[in-house]
Design an enzyme around this catalytic site. Sequence first.
Site, PDB file in Angstrom:
ATOM      1  N   ARG A 125      -4.480  -0.303  -5.728  1.00  0.00           N
ATOM      2  CA  ARG A 125      -4.071   0.942  -5.453  1.00  0.00           C
ATOM      3  C   ARG A 125      -4.148   2.008  -6.760  1.00  0.00           C
ATOM      4  O   ARG A 125      -3.579   1.524  -7.589  1.00  0.00           O
ATOM      5  CB  ARG A 125      -2.431   0.739  -5.028  1.00  0.00           C
ATOM      6  CG  ARG A 125      -2.106   2.135  -4.371  1.00  0.00           C
ATOM      7  CD  ARG A 125      -0.646   1.923  -3.737  1.00  0.00           C
ATOM      8  NE  ARG A 125       0.163   2.971  -3.388  1.00  0.00           N
ATOM      9  CZ  ARG A 125       1.293   3.018  -2.886  1.00  0.00           C
ATOM     10  NH1 ARG A 125       1.772   2.007  -2.971  1.00  0.00           N
ATOM     11  NH2 ARG A 125       2.103   4.250  -2.603  1.00  0.00           N
ATOM     12  N   TYR A 178       1.391  17.937  -3.243  1.00  0.00           N
ATOM     13  CA  TYR A 178       2.402  17.172  -2.512  1.00  0.00           C
ATOM     14  C   TYR A 178       3.780  17.401  -2.533  1.00  0.00           C
ATOM     15  O   TYR A 178       4.413  17.969  -1.902  1.00  0.00           O
ATOM     16  CB  TYR A 178       2.455  15.699  -2.802  1.00  0.00           C
ATOM     17  CG  TYR A 178       1.265  14.921  -2.538  1.00  0.00           C
ATOM     18  CD1 TYR A 178      -0.111  15.032  -2.978  1.00  0.00           C
ATOM     19  CD2 TYR A 178       1.374  13.960  -1.571  1.00  0.00           C
ATOM     20  CE1 TYR A 178      -0.869  14.200  -2.571  1.00  0.00           C
ATOM     21  CE2 TYR A 178       0.286  13.165  -1.015  1.00  0.00           C
ATOM     22  CZ  TYR A 178      -1.092  13.338  -1.329  1.00  0.00           C
ATOM     23  OH  TYR A 178      -2.227  12.633  -1.230  1.00  0.00           O
ATOM     24  N   GLN A 198     -12.973   4.326   3.768  1.00  0.00           N
ATOM     25  CA  GLN A 198     -11.891   5.338   3.248  1.00  0.00           C
ATOM     26  C   GLN A 198     -12.887   6.659   3.264  1.00  0.00           C
ATOM     27  O   GLN A 198     -13.529   6.756   2.414  1.00  0.00           O
ATOM     28  CB  GLN A 198     -11.438   5.066   1.975  1.00  0.00           C
ATOM     29  CG  GLN A 198     -10.599   6.482   1.487  1.00  0.00           C
ATOM     30  CD  GLN A 198      -9.670   6.782   2.252  1.00  0.00           C
ATOM     31  OE1 GLN A 198      -8.740   6.225   2.748  1.00  0.00           O
ATOM     32  NE2 GLN A 198      -9.315   8.246   2.204  1.00  0.00           N
ATOM     33  N   GLU A 216      -0.853  17.988   2.545  1.00  0.00           N
ATOM     34  CA  GLU A 216       0.079  17.036   2.016  1.00  0.00           C
ATOM     35  C   GLU A 216       1.357  17.597   1.606  1.00  0.00           C
ATOM     36  O   GLU A 216       2.298  16.882   1.940  1.00  0.00           O
ATOM     37  CB  GLU A 216      -0.485  16.740   0.708  1.00  0.00           C
ATOM     38  CG  GLU A 216      -2.134  15.928   0.955  1.00  0.00           C
ATOM     39  CD  GLU A 216      -1.790  14.632   1.668  1.00  0.00           C
ATOM     40  OE1 GLU A 216      -0.682  14.166   1.884  1.00  0.00           O
ATOM     41  OE2 GLU A 216      -2.666  14.164   2.083  1.00  0.00           O
ATOM     42  N   HIS A 250       5.467   9.158   5.780  1.00  0.00           N
ATOM     43  CA  HIS A 250       4.575  10.191   5.436  1.00  0.00           C
ATOM     44  C   HIS A 250       3.129  10.092   6.225  1.00  0.00           C
ATOM     45  O   HIS A 250       2.853  11.201   6.786  1.00  0.00           O
ATOM     46  CB  HIS A 250       4.165   9.914   4.050  1.00  0.00           C
ATOM     47  CG  HIS A 250       3.056  10.795   3.449  1.00  0.00           C
ATOM     48  ND1 HIS A 250       3.185  11.760   2.702  1.00  0.00           N
ATOM     49  CD2 HIS A 250       1.682  10.660   3.554  1.00  0.00           C
ATOM     50  CE1 HIS A 250       2.170  12.429   2.249  1.00  0.00           C
ATOM     51  NE2 HIS A 250       1.413  11.781   2.686  1.00  0.00           N
ATOM     52  N   GLU A 251       2.659   9.077   6.618  1.00  0.00           N
ATOM     53  CA  GLU A 251       1.307   8.810   7.455  1.00  0.00           C
ATOM     54  C   GLU A 251       1.683   9.280   8.755  1.00  0.00           C
ATOM     55  O   GLU A 251       0.993  10.019   9.443  1.00  0.00           O
ATOM     56  CB  GLU A 251       0.730   7.668   7.178  1.00  0.00           C
ATOM     57  CG  GLU A 251       0.385   7.066   5.844  1.00  0.00           C
ATOM     58  CD  GLU A 251      -0.230   8.174   4.797  1.00  0.00           C
ATOM     59  OE1 GLU A 251      -0.956   8.820   5.388  1.00  0.00           O
ATOM     60  OE2 GLU A 251       0.009   7.814   3.735  1.00  0.00           O
ATOM     61  N   GLY A 261      -2.038   4.446  -1.117  1.00  0.00           N
ATOM     62  CA  GLY A 261      -0.760   3.877  -0.382  1.00  0.00           C
ATOM     63  C   GLY A 261      -1.196   3.808   0.952  1.00  0.00           C
ATOM     64  O   GLY A 261      -0.764   2.806   1.796  1.00  0.00           O
ATOM     65  N   GLY A 262      -1.661   4.953   1.749  1.00  0.00           N
ATOM     66  CA  GLY A 262      -1.750   5.068   3.013  1.00  0.00           C
ATOM     67  C   GLY A 262      -2.844   6.125   3.264  1.00  0.00           C
ATOM     68  O   GLY A 262      -3.216   7.031   2.599  1.00  0.00           O
ATOM     69  N   MET A 263      -3.469   6.085   4.511  1.00  0.00           N
ATOM     70  CA  MET A 263      -4.335   7.139   5.135  1.00  0.00           C
ATOM     71  C   MET A 263      -4.026   7.236   6.525  1.00  0.00           C
ATOM     72  O   MET A 263      -4.035   6.203   7.464  1.00  0.00           O
ATOM     73  CB  MET A 263      -5.729   6.538   4.754  1.00  0.00           C
ATOM     74  CG  MET A 263      -6.771   7.299   5.186  1.00  0.00           C
ATOM     75  SD  MET A 263      -6.925   9.044   4.399  1.00  0.00           S
ATOM     76  CE  MET A 263      -7.291   9.953   5.793  1.00  0.00           C
ATOM     77  N   GLU A 264      -3.962   8.490   6.858  1.00  0.00           N
ATOM     78  CA  GLU A 264      -3.484   8.940   7.982  1.00  0.00           C
ATOM     79  C   GLU A 264      -4.504   8.962   9.065  1.00  0.00           C
ATOM     80  O   GLU A 264      -4.668   9.572  10.054  1.00  0.00           O
ATOM     81  CB  GLU A 264      -2.964  10.262   7.925  1.00  0.00           C
ATOM     82  CG  GLU A 264      -3.881  11.311   7.630  1.00  0.00           C
ATOM     83  CD  GLU A 264      -3.950  11.591   6.195  1.00  0.00           C
ATOM     84  OE1 GLU A 264      -3.791  10.793   5.467  1.00  0.00           O
ATOM     85  OE2 GLU A 264      -4.369  12.890   5.766  1.00  0.00           O
ATOM     86  N   ASP A 278     -11.406  15.432  -4.700  1.00  0.00           N
ATOM     87  CA  ASP A 278     -10.735  14.524  -5.011  1.00  0.00           C
ATOM     88  C   ASP A 278      -9.654  14.726  -6.223  1.00  0.00           C
ATOM     89  O   ASP A 278      -8.291  14.476  -6.390  1.00  0.00           O
ATOM     90  CB  ASP A 278     -11.226  13.180  -5.734  1.00  0.00           C
ATOM     91  CG  ASP A 278     -10.697  11.893  -5.314  1.00  0.00           C
ATOM     92  OD1 ASP A 278     -10.188  11.885  -4.037  1.00  0.00           O
ATOM     93  OD2 ASP A 278     -10.936  10.898  -5.930  1.00  0.00           O
ATOM     94  N   HIS A 287       1.763  13.092   9.023  1.00  0.00           N
ATOM     95  CA  HIS A 287       0.347  13.669   9.127  1.00  0.00           C
ATOM     96  C   HIS A 287      -0.256  13.830  10.657  1.00  0.00           C
ATOM     97  O   HIS A 287      -1.265  14.675  10.750  1.00  0.00           O
ATOM     98  CB  HIS A 287      -0.937  12.593   8.445  1.00  0.00           C
ATOM     99  CG  HIS A 287      -0.832  12.874   6.892  1.00  0.00           C
ATOM    100  ND1 HIS A 287      -1.099  14.363   6.463  1.00  0.00           N
ATOM    101  CD2 HIS A 287      -0.892  12.231   5.819  1.00  0.00           C
ATOM    102  CE1 HIS A 287      -1.205  14.169   5.338  1.00  0.00           C
ATOM    103  NE2 HIS A 287      -1.012  13.041   4.864  1.00  0.00           N
ATOM    104  N   LYS A 331      -2.827   4.701  -7.502  1.00  0.00           N
ATOM    105  CA  LYS A 331      -1.505   5.214  -8.071  1.00  0.00           C
ATOM    106  C   LYS A 331      -0.776   4.325  -9.198  1.00  0.00           C
ATOM    107  O   LYS A 331      -0.080   4.717 -10.234  1.00  0.00           O
ATOM    108  CB  LYS A 331      -0.538   5.580  -6.990  1.00  0.00           C
ATOM    109  CG  LYS A 331       0.838   5.877  -7.424  1.00  0.00           C
ATOM    110  CD  LYS A 331       1.458   6.052  -6.286  1.00  0.00           C
ATOM    111  CE  LYS A 331       3.047   5.263  -6.472  1.00  0.00           C
ATOM    112  NZ  LYS A 331       4.044   5.480  -5.389  1.00  0.00           N
ATOM    113  N   PRO A 337      -7.538   1.631  -1.908  1.00  0.00           N
ATOM    114  CA  PRO A 337      -7.117   2.359  -3.181  1.00  0.00           C
ATOM    115  C   PRO A 337      -5.958   3.403  -3.049  1.00  0.00           C
ATOM    116  O   PRO A 337      -5.558   3.818  -4.072  1.00  0.00           O
ATOM    117  CB  PRO A 337      -8.489   3.127  -3.307  1.00  0.00           C
ATOM    118  CG  PRO A 337      -8.966   3.300  -1.984  1.00  0.00           C
ATOM    119  CD  PRO A 337      -8.827   1.902  -1.202  1.00  0.00           C
TER     120      PRO A 337
END
Length: 598
Positions: A551, A380, A135, A314, A291-292, A264-267, A372, A295, A553, A262
């Site tokens: 995760r 967002y 990540q 975002e 969402h991803e 939800g998603g990473m683009e 971060d 991106h 969140k 960690p």
Amino acid sequence: MPNITEHNHSYSNYDSVTFQHLHLALVVDFEKKILKGKATISIDNHSGTHFLILDSKNLEVSKIILDGKQEAAFSFSKTIDTATQNYMGQALVIEIEKNTKQVEINYETSPEAEALMWLSAEQTAGKKYPFLFTQSEAILARTWVPCMDAPAVRFTYSADIQCDKQFLPVMSAENNFERNKKSIYHFEMKQPIPSYLLALAVGNIEFKSLGDNCGVFAEPEMLEKSAYEFADLSKMVAGASALYGQYAWGRYDILVLPPSFPFGGMENPKLTFATPTIIAGDRSLVSLVAHELAHSWSGNLVTNHTWDDFWLNEGFTVYFEERIMEKLYGKPYADMLSELGLGELKITMEDFMKTIPGDTKLKLNLKGRNPDDGMSDIAYVKGCMFLRMMENEVGRANWDNFLNQYFNHFKLKTVTTEQFIAFLKANLLVKYPKLNINYDEWIYEVGLPKNCPQINSEKLKRVGAMAIEFNLLKDFKSIDTANFTTHEWLWLLRNLNADSIEIKMADIDSKYHLSESTNAEIQCDWYILCIKNNYEKAFPFIENYLMHIGRRKFLKPLYENLSKSESGLAFGKTIFAQAENSYHAVSRNTIREILKLN
Ligand code: BES
Ligand code: ZN
């Protein structure tokens, strides 16, 4: 020694040297939990400097070779207070010649590298093989690759990844879909990307196609479920392309990770990384994929210049995500998602206005702070609402024209907030001299401006009314939740009056079995209510959830609510002590702060 300055969370001297291409040749060592090999960097030393300065954090460098022949002198320097700005890492200063073209860095990572998560077999779905994922966003790429770790720097990359034969490695690049005999896998990313989009995962991974141009990677145990959940993937790609221009990255695949991921998603370009907590079995959480995917335009094609401009990544993406959802599933459905988001924003806003009001501005000032910190509903949802407000002012057709122009103009470039404003004025607002849009207030001032659009989801209104009635009644009376979607459940739970519900908790649970839910979103909101009301029957379920899901969140509000009481805090600490190793550094650090363990 050169003068090393920190700009935009990077030590690298990208103004003096152009970082053109990166080639990684790495061996994956699951025993030692390290990556070991070479990063070969092609540069254009246009300024004729004697130093190449890269970002690094805890990398062990053994040797550096220039242009394939001559060894280079190098050193690591710490230039800022490493106690408070530990996240910056060390500048890797390499002595180069005026005409140096290639710099080969022989190195290995540390087992503590924050970007790398090494999972034991027990932490995977199959329980047979370990798993590795990276990540890199925001500034963790430097913990696994020596690079210019700033979003303003774009480069192409290629890689040769070697691992044991039971594994398949995948990257944010052109992928291999099957194992090969040599167990060395070649990857190419031919479009220039910023370092935060460098990504690798290695595990017992298999692939299933979901159309001409898209598909899903997952452990075999998760593959069919994932394919079911993402059945609309190729429609999503087509829908997004119809809105804001051709998809620029060739294929679009998704990798479903083990639950310790960690986010939800990473683009990651060409290959979104996703949490398994969106595999709800009923396709109700696929807006994360929208969402991803979005991106691929906002973020990956048009990139925030610095982390202070994070809302450009975002906010645009949430706006675009909602447009994709509306196109595929209709306005009532999209409004429901959007109103849930706005509800979250209002809570965050109130909270931040009391504690860190400056962080409610869209344009952030993260100097001296970990980028971060910018990851909140402000970037967002306030970002998205700002764009919706402008859409309302100029009309959808004109707004979409403008957005198409924007994506086209800045493609494969970065953009600052100020460049965006200038572009907005020159290409849109000039056409409406009578409109007086308060963009400065939205971007540079705290709070939520008065002209924030309202969202009126009919479906949620109905649920809201049910919640009010339920709150007023002294005793439990069942609610007609037949045909409730995930989002209606969330709205109901968020609108129940947590302070007066204590005596109804057991009845709610025996009627709807929420403690035993397997929908991670519903579980999270229900467990928050349980903690607030000290509903003990749910505690073993909460413990199980916190032990298995990483995760952030979800972890964050649960640990926050637990730490509000003495017994809750003790319970939280006990769970954390056991779960800590299965959390990614990003989540672990957040929870450590909440539990005051630092
Ligand atoms: N790019 C972000 C994740 C991110 C942001 C990682 C900043 C590290 C630093 C990703 O696109 C994202 O926003 N993920 C969200 C899901 C989304 C549906 C709001 C998440 O992980 O919750
Ligand atoms: Zn995002």
